[in-house]
Design a protein around this motif. Structure first.
Motif, PDB file in Angstrom:
ATOM      1  N   ARG A 106       0.821  -1.217   0.000  1.00  0.00           N
ATOM      2  CA  ARG A 106       0.000   0.000   0.000  1.00  0.00           C
ATOM      3  C   ARG A 106       0.859   1.273   0.000  1.00  0.00           C
ATOM      4  NH1 ARG A 106      -3.832  -2.867   3.690  1.00  0.00           N
ATOM      5  NH2 ARG A 106      -5.007  -4.079   2.170  1.00  0.00           N
ATOM      6  N   LEU A 107       0.182   2.368  -0.324  1.00  0.00           N
ATOM      7  CA  LEU A 107       0.792   3.687  -0.160  1.00  0.00           C
ATOM      8  C   LEU A 107       0.452   4.123   1.267  1.00  0.00           C
ATOM      9  CD1 LEU A 107       2.123   6.237  -1.607  1.00  0.00           C
ATOM     10  CD2 LEU A 107      -0.196   7.138  -1.558  1.00  0.00           C
ATOM     11  N   VAL A 108       1.455   4.196   2.111  1.00  0.00           N
ATOM     12  CA  VAL A 108       1.215   4.516   3.522  1.00  0.00           C
ATOM     13  C   VAL A 108       1.540   5.995   3.767  1.00  0.00           C
ATOM     14  CG1 VAL A 108       1.791   3.937   5.903  1.00  0.00           C
ATOM     15  CG2 VAL A 108       1.835   2.157   4.149  1.00  0.00           C
ATOM     16  N   ILE A 109       0.515   6.748   4.187  1.00  0.00           N
ATOM     17  CA  ILE A 109       0.691   8.196   4.316  1.00  0.00           C
ATOM     18  C   ILE A 109       0.911   8.607   5.774  1.00  0.00           C
ATOM     19  CG2 ILE A 109      -0.305  10.451   3.780  1.00  0.00           C
ATOM     20  CD1 ILE A 109      -2.194   9.048   1.812  1.00  0.00           C
ATOM     21  N   LEU A 110       2.035   9.268   6.024  1.00  0.00           N
ATOM     22  CA  LEU A 110       2.308   9.810   7.358  1.00  0.00           C
ATOM     23  C   LEU A 110       2.195  11.327   7.286  1.00  0.00           C
ATOM     24  CD1 LEU A 110       5.655   7.980   8.307  1.00  0.00           C
ATOM     25  CD2 LEU A 110       3.320   7.110   8.486  1.00  0.00           C
ATOM     26  N   GLU A 111       1.303  11.895   8.075  1.00  0.00           N
ATOM     27  CA  GLU A 111       1.246  13.363   8.140  1.00  0.00           C
ATOM     28  C   GLU A 111       1.938  13.743   9.449  1.00  0.00           C
ATOM     29  OE1 GLU A 111      -2.688  15.308   8.018  1.00  0.00           O
ATOM     30  OE2 GLU A 111      -1.646  16.904   9.090  1.00  0.00           O
ATOM     31  N   ILE A 112       3.224  14.066   9.351  1.00  0.00           N
ATOM     32  CA  ILE A 112       4.033  14.250  10.560  1.00  0.00           C
ATOM     33  C   ILE A 112       4.910  15.493  10.448  1.00  0.00           C
ATOM     34  CG2 ILE A 112       4.028  11.784  11.098  1.00  0.00           C
ATOM     35  CD1 ILE A 112       6.833  11.572   9.975  1.00  0.00           C
ATOM     36  N   ASP A 113       5.494  15.905  11.565  1.00  0.00           N
ATOM     37  CA  ASP A 113       6.293  17.129  11.545  1.00  0.00           C
ATOM     38  C   ASP A 113       7.716  16.856  11.040  1.00  0.00           C
ATOM     39  OD1 ASP A 113       7.605  15.976  13.756  1.00  0.00           O
ATOM     40  OD2 ASP A 113       7.929  17.950  14.646  1.00  0.00           O
ATOM     41  N   VAL A 114       8.496  17.945  10.944  1.00  0.00           N
ATOM     42  CA  VAL A 114       9.839  17.855  10.354  1.00  0.00           C
ATOM     43  C   VAL A 114      10.775  16.954  11.179  1.00  0.00           C
ATOM     44  CG1 VAL A 114      11.873  19.234   9.745  1.00  0.00           C
ATOM     45  CG2 VAL A 114       9.597  20.115   9.276  1.00  0.00           C
ATOM     46  N   LYS A 115      10.670  17.033  12.500  1.00  0.00           N
ATOM     47  CA  LYS A 115      11.556  16.218  13.354  1.00  0.00           C
ATOM     48  C   LYS A 115      11.262  14.720  13.158  1.00  0.00           C
ATOM     49  CE  LYS A 115      10.224  18.275  17.207  1.00  0.00           C
ATOM     50  NZ  LYS A 115       9.419  19.442  17.238  1.00  0.00           N
ATOM     51  N   GLY A 116       9.976  14.402  13.099  1.00  0.00           N
ATOM     52  CA  GLY A 116       9.578  13.008  12.890  1.00  0.00           C
ATOM     53  C   GLY A 116       9.982  12.531  11.502  1.00  0.00           C
ATOM     54  N   ALA A 117       9.827  13.416  10.515  1.00  0.00           N
ATOM     55  CA  ALA A 117      10.161  13.058   9.138  1.00  0.00           C
ATOM     56  C   ALA A 117      11.647  12.715   9.017  1.00  0.00           C
ATOM     57  CB  ALA A 117       9.798  14.209   8.201  1.00  0.00           C
ATOM     58  N   ALA A 118      12.491  13.466   9.719  1.00  0.00           N
ATOM     59  CA  ALA A 118      13.941  13.203   9.665  1.00  0.00           C
ATOM     60  C   ALA A 118      14.247  11.819  10.234  1.00  0.00           C
ATOM     61  CB  ALA A 118      14.691  14.288  10.440  1.00  0.00           C
ATOM     62  N   GLN A 119      13.540  11.439  11.302  1.00  0.00           N
ATOM     63  CA  GLN A 119      13.758  10.107  11.895  1.00  0.00           C
ATOM     64  C   GLN A 119      13.350   9.006  10.915  1.00  0.00           C
ATOM     65  OE1 GLN A 119      11.942   9.638  15.874  1.00  0.00           O
ATOM     66  NE2 GLN A 119      11.838  11.863  15.955  1.00  0.00           N
ATOM     67  N   VAL A 120      12.211   9.228  10.232  1.00  0.00           N
ATOM     68  CA  VAL A 120      11.722   8.214   9.289  1.00  0.00           C
ATOM     69  C   VAL A 120      12.696   8.058   8.125  1.00  0.00           C
ATOM     70  CG1 VAL A 120       9.881   7.627   7.650  1.00  0.00           C
ATOM     71  CG2 VAL A 120       9.301   8.558   9.892  1.00  0.00           C
ATOM     72  N   LYS A 121      13.149   9.199   7.577  1.00  0.00           N
ATOM     73  CA  LYS A 121      14.055   9.151   6.423  1.00  0.00           C
ATOM     74  C   LYS A 121      15.363   8.437   6.775  1.00  0.00           C
ATOM     75  CE  LYS A 121      13.944  11.063   2.243  1.00  0.00           C
ATOM     76  NZ  LYS A 121      13.497  10.645   1.000  1.00  0.00           N
ATOM     77  N   GLU A 122      15.784   8.602   8.028  1.00  0.00           N
ATOM     78  CA  GLU A 122      17.025   7.945   8.425  1.00  0.00           C
ATOM     79  C   GLU A 122      16.850   6.425   8.470  1.00  0.00           C
ATOM     80  OE1 GLU A 122      19.142  10.096  11.422  1.00  0.00           O
ATOM     81  OE2 GLU A 122      20.113   8.220  12.036  1.00  0.00           O
ATOM     82  N   LYS A 123      15.686   5.999   8.994  1.00  0.00           N
ATOM     83  CA  LYS A 123      15.442   4.556   9.100  1.00  0.00           C
ATOM     84  C   LYS A 123      15.002   3.951   7.783  1.00  0.00           C
ATOM     85  CE  LYS A 123      14.083   4.877  13.904  1.00  0.00           C
ATOM     86  NZ  LYS A 123      12.906   5.169  14.712  1.00  0.00           N
ATOM     87  N   MET A 124      14.258   4.726   7.009  1.00  0.00           N
ATOM     88  CA  MET A 124      13.728   4.224   5.729  1.00  0.00           C
ATOM     89  C   MET A 124      14.015   5.251   4.644  1.00  0.00           C
ATOM     90  SD  MET A 124      10.047   2.734   6.833  1.00  0.00           S
ATOM     91  CE  MET A 124       9.862   1.233   7.745  1.00  0.00           C
ATOM     92  N   PRO A 125      15.230   5.239   4.100  1.00  0.00           N
ATOM     93  CA  PRO A 125      15.623   6.275   3.126  1.00  0.00           C
ATOM     94  C   PRO A 125      14.778   6.246   1.857  1.00  0.00           C
ATOM     95  CG  PRO A 125      17.506   4.911   3.788  1.00  0.00           C
ATOM     96  CD  PRO A 125      16.298   4.265   4.361  1.00  0.00           C
ATOM     97  N   GLU A 126      14.107   5.135   1.589  1.00  0.00           N
ATOM     98  CA  GLU A 126      13.299   5.061   0.376  1.00  0.00           C
ATOM     99  C   GLU A 126      11.952   5.767   0.541  1.00  0.00           C
ATOM    100  OE1 GLU A 126      14.187   2.673   2.359  1.00  0.00           O
ATOM    101  OE2 GLU A 126      12.406   1.554   2.939  1.00  0.00           O
ATOM    102  N   ALA A 127      11.659   6.261   1.731  1.00  0.00           N
ATOM    103  CA  ALA A 127      10.416   7.019   1.948  1.00  0.00           C
ATOM    104  C   ALA A 127      10.462   8.296   1.102  1.00  0.00           C
ATOM    105  CB  ALA A 127      10.271   7.379   3.418  1.00  0.00           C
TER     106      ALA A 127
END
Ligand code: 5GP
Length: 208
Positions: A106-127
């Protein structure tokens, strides 16, 4: 992909994690919901939060409203893919749910702030990250004042925070695309087009 989840006949290899961020008042919730409606196999990640539920919120649809104790327990259990303190309240994304939905294609949508987004990108760079910008700071301040949701003092705080967030988004490497919300319908269409293109690019990467 070996995911640990039993494969269902409806599963595909099209999973993509989409992050949508932007300052408060920029219209990102409307844009997010527009993308969700337009893309058939998309799912919106309902965050956990310790903030107070307002009349506009529905439990389980907008957020899971939890106590500080419950939130801390979830942190201890490592249940969050990311979490952050926003305006003095905690907000977090449940890891297991996201992983399972991605495994389903699925296309999983996260509506999150900049700090959270940085954490996600670090763990899942393909986001894939989209940041929604206002046409100008003046327009954003006007929108915050017009929605009459907060006191003048809170609006000032949100406006100051918005400026910091936009600066952080611009200077970091978390976001793949910046979309200016001058006209809401146009911004929704641009977001949908961007997501569809990102999805095609991502599935081509999976094939090779
Ligand atoms: P609101 O209280 O106005 O619904 O949201 C405030 C801010 O928290 C928004 O910028 C929103 O994107 C962010 N937010 C909502 N859920 C999460 C989450 O799970 N994680 C993070 N890091 N931010 C979130």
């Amino acid at each position: 992909m070996e995911t640990g989840y039993p494969r269902l006949p409806t599963d595909t290899d099209n999973g993509l994690l989409l992050i949508i961020s932007g300052p408060s008042g920029v219209g990102k919730t409307t844009i997010t919901r527009g993308v969700e409606r337009a893309i058939g196999d998309s799912v919106f990640s309902v965050s956990c939060t310790t903030r107070v539920k307002t009349e506009a919120d529905t439990e389980g649809v907008d957020y899971h409203f939890v106590s500080d104790e419950e939130f801390n327990e979830l942190i201890e259990q490592d249940a969050f893919l990311e979490w952050a303190d926003v305006f003095g309240k905690k907000y977090g994304t449940r890891r297991k749910w996201v992983e399972e939905q991605l495994a389903r294609g699925r296309l999983v949508i996260l509506e999150i702030d900049v700090k959270g987004a940085a954490q996600v990108k670090e763990k899942m760079p393909e986001a894939f990250g989209i940041f929604i910008m206002p046409p100008s700071e003046e327009v954003l301040l006007g929108r915050l004042q017009n929605r009459k949701r907060e006191s003048a003092e809170q609006i000032e705080k949100r406006f100051a925070e918005a400026k910091t967030e936009m600066e952080a988004a611009r200077s970091g490497e978390v976001y793949d695309k910046f979309i200016i919300n001058e006209d809401l319908e146009a911004a929704i269409q641009e977001s949908i087009g961007t997501v569809n293109a990102a999805r095609i690019a991502s599935s081509m990467r999976h094939e090779h």
